[in-house]
Write an enzyme that holds these catalytic residues in place. Structure first.
Site, PDB file in Angstrom:
ATOM      1  N   GLY A  15      -5.879   3.537  -9.498  1.00  0.00           N
ATOM      2  CA  GLY A  15      -4.553   3.542  -9.002  1.00  0.00           C
ATOM      3  C   GLY A  15      -3.911   2.091  -9.033  1.00  0.00           C
ATOM      4  N   GLY A  19       2.390   1.276  -3.491  1.00  0.00           N
ATOM      5  CA  GLY A  19       1.786   1.363  -2.227  1.00  0.00           C
ATOM      6  C   GLY A  19       0.625   0.238  -2.020  1.00  0.00           C
ATOM      7  CB  ILE A  20      -2.383   0.205   0.002  1.00  0.00           C
ATOM      8  CG1 ILE A  20      -1.775   0.661   1.337  1.00  0.00           C
ATOM      9  CG2 ILE A  20      -3.610  -0.735   0.069  1.00  0.00           C
ATOM     10  CD1 ILE A  20      -2.621   1.698   1.965  1.00  0.00           C
ATOM     11  N   GLY A  21      -2.269  -0.238  -2.962  1.00  0.00           N
ATOM     12  CA  GLY A  21      -2.910  -0.853  -4.242  1.00  0.00           C
ATOM     13  C   GLY A  21      -2.178  -1.918  -4.964  1.00  0.00           C
ATOM     14  CE  LYS A  40      -3.408  12.373 -13.177  1.00  0.00           C
ATOM     15  NZ  LYS A  40      -3.564  13.573 -12.428  1.00  0.00           N
ATOM     16  CE1 TYR A 166      -8.042  11.634   2.466  1.00  0.00           C
ATOM     17  CE2 TYR A 166      -7.783  11.505   4.947  1.00  0.00           C
ATOM     18  CZ  TYR A 166      -7.444  11.163   3.487  1.00  0.00           C
ATOM     19  OH  TYR A 166      -7.001   9.726   3.329  1.00  0.00           O
ATOM     20  CE  LYS A 170      -9.923   7.491   2.023  1.00  0.00           C
ATOM     21  NZ  LYS A 170      -9.219   6.775   0.919  1.00  0.00           N
TER      22      LYS A 170
END
Length: 276
Positions: A15, A19-21, A40, A166, A170
């Site tokens: 990723g 955002g966060i990445g 992707k 979910y 996680k």
């Protein structure tokens, strides 16, 4: 904050187009790190900002060296290609950041098999397989590190019962990382997980977890980026096999004022994360 630096180190991240990445990648880039991103989104998405190529351009502009890799962390060939291309471009891999994640908060009866498989394929399996593929290279570097963006594992029924599909996806990320920390402890691997106490201003929060109001009451991705930087540059072998929270990591690094991460929001009005 720590005075250590990621200059000259190579990160391989799943990723990271946004955002966060991307925030973590940009923080590393400001040190002069090499950042390879396996994501992707090679072409612009109608509903999401950023592609792997725009992220690479931002990383370069921030002072780092970028390698954009279009691929799917669910695809073993793409994973192996990402590892090979990263080593080819930068000579090795020092850090793996398992950032890619899919979210669906449907209850069991409403969660169709394809959505379940998507979450577990990206989250749990993707984390395990990307770490696995990079391990031979990691074990050749002076200080190998794995950082997974996943929550502390809890058997509290309020989490397990809220959205089991979910939650287990996680927790699978966290368990894989804790497993690698234990399995390779004698070979120098530092593997930890990192998670925030509040929601973070990302597209997922805005689109799936409460809209504009929850987004406003969330902290910026920079809190995650600064905490990740502190973990990845901390004293060698100080942390391994730990499930860390961003706020605790920053406090340990001497950061006590978190207001800059939530401008205009009263601390008591911040939206708590679902797993904390």
């Amino acid at each position: 904050m720590t005075e250590s630096t990621l200059a000259g180190t190579t990160l391989l991240m799943s990723g990271g187009s946004r955002g966060i990445g991307l925030a973590i990648a940009l923080r590393a880039a400001r040190d002069g790190a090499n950042v390879a991103i396996l994501a992707k989104t090679g072409e612009p998405h109608p509903k999401l900002e950023g592609t792997v190529h725009t992220a690479a351009a931002e990383i370069e502009a921030a002072g780092g060296h970028a390698l954009p890799i279009v691929g799917d962390v669910r695809d073993d060939d793409d994973i192996m290609r990402a590892v090979s291309e990263t080593i080819g471009a930068f000579g090795g891999i020092d850090i793996v950041v398992n950032n890619a994640s899919a979210i669906n908060l449907s209850g069991t009866l409403d969660l169709d098999p394809k959505r379940y498989d998507l979450m577990h394929g990206i989250n749990a399996r993707g984390t395990f397989m990307l770490s696995r593929a990079a391990l031979p290279a990691l074990l050749e570097t002076e200080r190998p590190r794995i950082l997974t963006l996943s929550p502390p594992v809890s058997l509290d029924p309020k989490w397990l019962g809220a959205f089991p599909g979910y939650t287990t996806a996680k927790f699978g990320m966290s368990l894989a990382t804790l497993g690698h920390a234990a399995e390779f402890v004698d070979r120098g691997i530092e593997a930890n997980t990192l998670w925030p106490r509040t929601t973070i201003r990302t597209a997922a929060v805005q689109n799936l977890l409460g809209g504009d109001e929850v987004y406003r009451r969330s902290r910026t991705p920079e809190i995650y980026a600064d905490a990740a930087h502190a973990v990845l540059t901390g004293n060698p072998r100080r942390r391994n096999g730990e499930m860390l929270l961003c706020e605790d990591v920053l406090a340990d690094a001497g950061v006590t004022d978190l207001a800059p991460y939530s401008p205009g929001v009263d601390p008591d009005d911040l939206n708590p994360d679902v797993f904390v």
